[in-house]
Design a protein around this motif. Structure first.
Motif, short mmCIF file in Angstrom:
data_model
loop_
_atom_site.label_atom_id
_atom_site.label_comp_id
_atom_site.label_asym_id
_atom_site.label_seq_id
_atom_site.Cartn_x
_atom_site.Cartn_y
_atom_site.Cartn_z
N ARG A 7 42.99 31.27 53.31
CA ARG A 7 42.31 32.34 52.56
C ARG A 7 41.74 31.81 51.26
O ARG A 7 40.65 32.19 50.86
N ARG A 8 42.45 30.92 50.59
CA ARG A 8 41.93 30.33 49.35
C ARG A 8 40.69 29.50 49.64
O ARG A 8 39.71 29.54 48.91
N LEU A 9 40.72 28.74 50.74
CA LEU A 9 39.58 27.92 51.13
C LEU A 9 38.38 28.82 51.47
O LEU A 9 37.26 28.55 51.06
N ALA A 10 38.62 29.90 52.19
CA ALA A 10 37.53 30.82 52.54
C ALA A 10 36.92 31.43 51.28
O ALA A 10 35.70 31.55 51.17
N ALA A 52 40.11 25.12 39.56
CA ALA A 52 40.83 25.85 40.60
C ALA A 52 41.39 27.16 40.05
O ALA A 52 41.61 27.30 38.86
N ALA A 53 41.63 28.12 40.93
CA ALA A 53 42.19 29.39 40.49
C ALA A 53 43.07 29.98 41.59
O ALA A 53 42.79 29.82 42.77
N ARG A 54 44.11 30.68 41.16
CA ARG A 54 45.04 31.36 42.05
C ARG A 54 44.96 32.86 41.79
O ARG A 54 44.43 33.27 40.76
N PRO A 55 45.50 33.67 42.70
CA PRO A 55 45.47 35.12 42.48
C PRO A 55 46.01 35.49 41.10
O PRO A 55 47.02 34.96 40.65
N GLY A 56 45.29 36.39 40.42
CA GLY A 56 45.68 36.85 39.09
C GLY A 56 45.06 36.05 37.97
O GLY A 56 45.05 36.49 36.82
N GLU A 57 44.56 34.86 38.25
CA GLU A 57 43.99 34.02 37.20
C GLU A 57 42.55 34.44 36.89
O GLU A 57 41.89 35.10 37.68
N VAL A 58 42.09 34.03 35.71
CA VAL A 58 40.77 34.40 35.21
C VAL A 58 39.81 33.22 35.36
O VAL A 58 40.15 32.09 35.04
N ILE A 59 38.61 33.53 35.87
CA ILE A 59 37.54 32.55 36.01
C ILE A 59 36.39 32.99 35.12
O ILE A 59 36.08 34.18 35.05
N ARG A 156 38.58 38.14 37.55
CA ARG A 156 39.97 37.82 37.89
C ARG A 156 40.06 37.66 39.41
O ARG A 156 39.45 38.43 40.15
N VAL A 157 40.81 36.66 39.86
CA VAL A 157 41.04 36.46 41.29
C VAL A 157 42.00 37.56 41.75
O VAL A 157 43.09 37.70 41.20
N ALA A 158 41.56 38.34 42.74
CA ALA A 158 42.36 39.45 43.24
C ALA A 158 43.59 38.93 43.96
O ALA A 158 43.57 37.84 44.54
N PRO A 159 44.67 39.71 43.94
CA PRO A 159 45.87 39.30 44.69
C PRO A 159 45.54 39.23 46.17
O PRO A 159 44.71 39.98 46.67
#
Length: 169
Positions: A7-10, A52-59, A156-159
């Motif tokens: 899912r992160r790759l997609a 890189a970013a994970r769920p909840g992080e800000v871009i 923000r990266v959604a959960p």
């Protein structure tokens, strides 16, 4: 590769794809765009940017539009995509005068609103959740010859949504 990584790759591929399509379309004329998307973190009391970013992080998206041509571009509007899985963070846009769209065709001033029919049949105007914004646009006006302008906004990266145990994804 586990479901989380797929899912992160997609998500990453959809962001890159939208950015490349947007950049290719603009590069045909005199105006080109350079778009970056970085995770915003704090390091020693200062903001730091990483890719890189994970769920909840800000871009933070930053798009620099460069008019290398000999003539000004009139009625210029800078546009940033907000891919599915990202949510615009209100009041982070620079410049602050901002339009948004749910479909990439119809733009209006932020916050977006819609007419909603209530349970008792009344029609009321409600704000559209920012999680539904898919494009941000700045009405720049004239972009002078041999000049550039920059726009930015944070998302923000959604959960990640839970995947059912019997899912085939």
């Amino acid at each position: 590769m586990d479901r989380f990584m797929r899912r992160r790759l997609a998500l990453a591929l959809s962001v890159v794809g939208l950015c490349l399509l947007h950049g290719v379309a603009l590069a045909e004329g005199d105006v080109s765009v350079s778009l970056t998307a970085n995770r915003v973190t704090m390091s020693q009391g200062k903001e730091a940017y990483t890719p890189a970013a994970r769920p909840g992080e800000v871009i933070e998206y930053r798009a620099t539009y460069n008019n290398a041509g000999a003539h000004a571009v009139k009625d210029f509007a800078a546009t940033l995509p907000v891919p599915q899985g990202l949510e615009y963070l209100p009041r982070t846009a620079q410049p602050a005068k901002l339009l948004a769209s749910l479909d990439g065709k119809n733009y209006a001033s932020v916050p977006l609103t819609r007419r909603v029919k209530t349970a008792d049949g009344r029609i009321v105007v409600r704000e559209v959740p920012v999680s539904e914004y898919r494009f941000l646009r700045w009405p720049i006006g004239t972009l002078a010859a041999k000049s550039r302008t920059q726009v930015s906004a944070r998302v923000r990266v959604a959960p990640l949504e839970p995947v059912a145990a019997n899912s085939t994804r």
